[in-house]
Design a protein around this motif. Structure first.
Motif, PDB file in Angstrom:
ATOM      1  N   LEU A   1      35.758  24.701  55.510  1.00 45.14           N
ATOM      2  CA  LEU A   1      36.418  25.055  54.253  1.00 45.14           C
ATOM      3  C   LEU A   1      37.840  25.521  54.499  1.00 45.14           C
ATOM      4  CD1 LEU A   1      33.600  27.143  52.526  1.00 45.14           C
ATOM      5  CD2 LEU A   1      34.035  24.701  52.360  1.00 45.14           C
ATOM      6  N   ARG A   2      38.687  25.268  53.536  1.00 42.29           N
ATOM      7  CA  ARG A   2      40.047  25.791  53.576  1.00 42.29           C
ATOM      8  C   ARG A   2      40.027  27.238  53.077  1.00 42.29           C
ATOM      9  NH1 ARG A   2      39.779  20.596  52.252  1.00 42.29           N
ATOM     10  NH2 ARG A   2      41.166  19.155  53.284  1.00 42.29           N
ATOM     11  N   SER A   3      41.050  27.997  53.462  1.00 41.31           N
ATOM     12  CA  SER A   3      41.113  29.421  53.108  1.00 41.31           C
ATOM     13  C   SER A   3      40.974  29.644  51.606  1.00 41.31           C
ATOM     14  CB  SER A   3      42.433  30.026  53.590  1.00 41.31           C
ATOM     15  OG  SER A   3      42.563  29.875  54.973  1.00 41.31           O
ATOM     16  N   GLY A   4      41.659  28.844  50.804  1.00 45.06           N
ATOM     17  CA  GLY A   4      41.581  28.986  49.352  1.00 45.06           C
ATOM     18  C   GLY A   4      40.203  28.679  48.807  1.00 45.06           C
ATOM     19  N   GLU A   5      39.501  27.741  49.459  1.00 47.33           N
ATOM     20  CA  GLU A   5      38.150  27.414  49.033  1.00 47.33           C
ATOM     21  C   GLU A   5      37.199  28.569  49.328  1.00 47.33           C
ATOM     22  OE1 GLU A   5      38.170  22.572  49.552  1.00 47.33           O
ATOM     23  OE2 GLU A   5      37.691  23.805  51.294  1.00 47.33           O
ATOM     24  N   VAL A   6      37.401  29.231  50.458  1.00 47.50           N
ATOM     25  CA  VAL A   6      36.556  30.376  50.810  1.00 47.50           C
ATOM     26  C   VAL A   6      36.745  31.486  49.780  1.00 47.50           C
ATOM     27  CG1 VAL A   6      36.178  32.221  52.495  1.00 47.50           C
ATOM     28  CG2 VAL A   6      36.505  29.871  53.276  1.00 47.50           C
ATOM     29  N   GLY A   7      37.988  31.806  49.486  1.00 44.25           N
ATOM     30  CA  GLY A   7      38.276  32.877  48.542  1.00 44.25           C
ATOM     31  C   GLY A   7      37.684  32.640  47.167  1.00 44.25           C
ATOM     32  N   GLY A   8      37.601  31.391  46.744  1.00 41.29           N
ATOM     33  CA  GLY A   8      37.125  31.064  45.409  1.00 41.29           C
ATOM     34  C   GLY A   8      35.667  30.684  45.305  1.00 41.29           C
ATOM     35  N   LEU A   9      34.894  30.824  46.379  1.00 42.17           N
ATOM     36  CA  LEU A   9      33.484  30.422  46.328  1.00 42.17           C
ATOM     37  C   LEU A   9      32.730  31.130  45.207  1.00 42.17           C
ATOM     38  CD1 LEU A   9      32.564  30.307  50.113  1.00 42.17           C
ATOM     39  CD2 LEU A   9      32.634  28.373  48.522  1.00 42.17           C
ATOM     40  N   HIS A  10      31.928  30.355  44.497  1.00 42.30           N
ATOM     41  CA  HIS A  10      31.160  30.866  43.360  1.00 42.30           C
ATOM     42  C   HIS A  10      29.688  30.527  43.578  1.00 42.30           C
ATOM     43  CE1 HIS A  10      29.694  31.216  39.205  1.00 42.30           C
ATOM     44  NE2 HIS A  10      30.699  32.075  39.053  1.00 42.30           N
ATOM     45  N   THR A  11      28.820  31.391  43.111  1.00 39.66           N
ATOM     46  CA  THR A  11      27.381  31.193  43.293  1.00 39.66           C
ATOM     47  C   THR A  11      26.905  29.830  42.788  1.00 39.66           C
ATOM     48  OG1 THR A  11      25.212  32.180  42.970  1.00 39.66           O
ATOM     49  CG2 THR A  11      26.749  32.358  41.130  1.00 39.66           C
ATOM     50  N   SER A  12      27.548  29.303  41.763  1.00 38.91           N
ATOM     51  CA  SER A  12      27.141  28.006  41.197  1.00 38.91           C
ATOM     52  C   SER A  12      27.376  26.847  42.158  1.00 38.91           C
ATOM     53  CB  SER A  12      27.898  27.753  39.893  1.00 38.91           C
ATOM     54  OG  SER A  12      29.292  27.659  40.136  1.00 38.91           O
ATOM     55  N   GLN A  13      28.153  27.054  43.204  1.00 41.84           N
ATOM     56  CA  GLN A  13      28.461  25.988  44.157  1.00 41.84           C
ATOM     57  C   GLN A  13      27.428  25.847  45.263  1.00 41.84           C
ATOM     58  OE1 GLN A  13      32.705  27.664  44.451  1.00 41.84           O
ATOM     59  NE2 GLN A  13      32.852  25.582  45.233  1.00 41.84           N
TER      60      GLN A  13
ATOM     61  N   ALA B   1      42.436  36.243  46.939  1.00 37.10           N
ATOM     62  CA  ALA B   1      43.463  35.224  47.128  1.00 37.10           C
ATOM     63  C   ALA B   1      43.384  34.618  48.531  1.00 37.10           C
ATOM     64  CB  ALA B   1      44.834  35.849  46.919  1.00 37.10           C
ATOM     65  N   THR B   2      44.003  33.465  48.693  1.00 39.22           N
ATOM     66  CA  THR B   2      44.055  32.777  49.979  1.00 39.22           C
ATOM     67  C   THR B   2      44.617  33.692  51.058  1.00 39.22           C
ATOM     68  OG1 THR B   2      44.328  30.652  48.878  1.00 39.22           O
ATOM     69  CG2 THR B   2      44.997  30.769  51.182  1.00 39.22           C
ATOM     70  N   GLN B   3      45.688  34.416  50.756  1.00 37.44           N
ATOM     71  CA  GLN B   3      46.295  35.291  51.750  1.00 37.44           C
ATOM     72  C   GLN B   3      45.354  36.420  52.155  1.00 37.44           C
ATOM     73  OE1 GLN B   3      49.165  34.497  53.369  1.00 37.44           O
ATOM     74  NE2 GLN B   3      48.466  36.101  54.733  1.00 37.44           N
ATOM     75  N   THR B   4      44.528  36.885  51.239  1.00 36.33           N
ATOM     76  CA  THR B   4      43.537  37.910  51.570  1.00 36.33           C
ATOM     77  C   THR B   4      42.526  37.363  52.567  1.00 36.33           C
ATOM     78  OG1 THR B   4      43.810  38.927  49.407  1.00 36.33           O
ATOM     79  CG2 THR B   4      41.810  39.497  50.619  1.00 36.33           C
ATOM     80  N   VAL B   5      42.101  36.123  52.383  1.00 41.32           N
ATOM     81  CA  VAL B   5      41.186  35.481  53.335  1.00 41.32           C
ATOM     82  C   VAL B   5      41.852  35.428  54.704  1.00 41.32           C
ATOM     83  CG1 VAL B   5      39.989  33.339  53.952  1.00 41.32           C
ATOM     84  CG2 VAL B   5      40.025  34.105  51.570  1.00 41.32           C
ATOM     85  N   ARG B   6      43.106  35.009  54.749  1.00 40.04           N
ATOM     86  CA  ARG B   6      43.822  34.918  56.023  1.00 40.04           C
ATOM     87  C   ARG B   6      44.010  36.282  56.669  1.00 40.04           C
ATOM     88  NH1 ARG B   6      48.045  30.429  53.819  1.00 40.04           N
ATOM     89  NH2 ARG B   6      46.614  28.671  54.012  1.00 40.04           N
TER      90      ARG B   6
ATOM     91  N   ILE C   1      44.022  30.349  62.508  1.00 36.85           N
ATOM     92  CA  ILE C   1      43.831  30.384  61.047  1.00 36.85           C
ATOM     93  C   ILE C   1      42.382  30.051  60.737  1.00 36.85           C
ATOM     94  CG2 ILE C   1      46.221  29.830  60.450  1.00 36.85           C
ATOM     95  CD1 ILE C   1      45.299  26.951  60.004  1.00 36.85           C
ATOM     96  N   PRO C   2      41.889  30.565  59.628  1.00 36.82           N
ATOM     97  CA  PRO C   2      40.497  30.287  59.281  1.00 36.82           C
ATOM     98  C   PRO C   2      40.312  28.830  58.892  1.00 36.82           C
ATOM     99  CG  PRO C   2      41.560  31.598  57.564  1.00 36.82           C
ATOM    100  CD  PRO C   2      42.536  31.429  58.668  1.00 36.82           C
TER     101      PRO C   2
END
Length: 103
Positions: free
Chosen positions: A3-15, A75-80, A102-103
């Protein structure tokens, strides 16, 4: 997970499809279009996290919720930043091949 950093930050239970064989995370939109990423390990950790979050009175369904973000997730930067902290705590070098990991 691939996963990309932004994808990790936005993960939702529905996914999450945790009972599928193999378990996976589904995405309607990715850089290269819709797709799925298999969960090769850590399903129990995801289940525990979702259970823990589900016990909160106000939870928006995100794996990494944020009350400060308009999106409702970190946010993506928070993941990083969290990944950089993990690298430091793990005692890994701050750079690999001249670049920070990088993650």
């Amino acid at each position: 997970w691939g996963l990309r950093s932004g994808e990790v930050g936005g993960l939702h239970t529905s996914q999450f499809a945790l009972t599928a064989d193999p378990p996976f995370v589904a995405f309607d939109e990715r850089k290269n279009g819709p797709g799925e990423v298999s969960l090769l390990y850590g399903v129990d950790v995801v289940e525990d996290r979702l259970t823990e979050l589900g016990e909160r009175e106000e939870w928006n369904g995100h794996l990494f919720p944020s009350s400060q973000s308009a999106s409702g997730h970190i946010a993506t930067q928070t993941v990083r930043n969290r990944f950089a902290d993990f690298v430091t705590r793990a005692g890994l070098p701050p750079e690999i091949g001249g670049e920070p990991p990088i993650p």
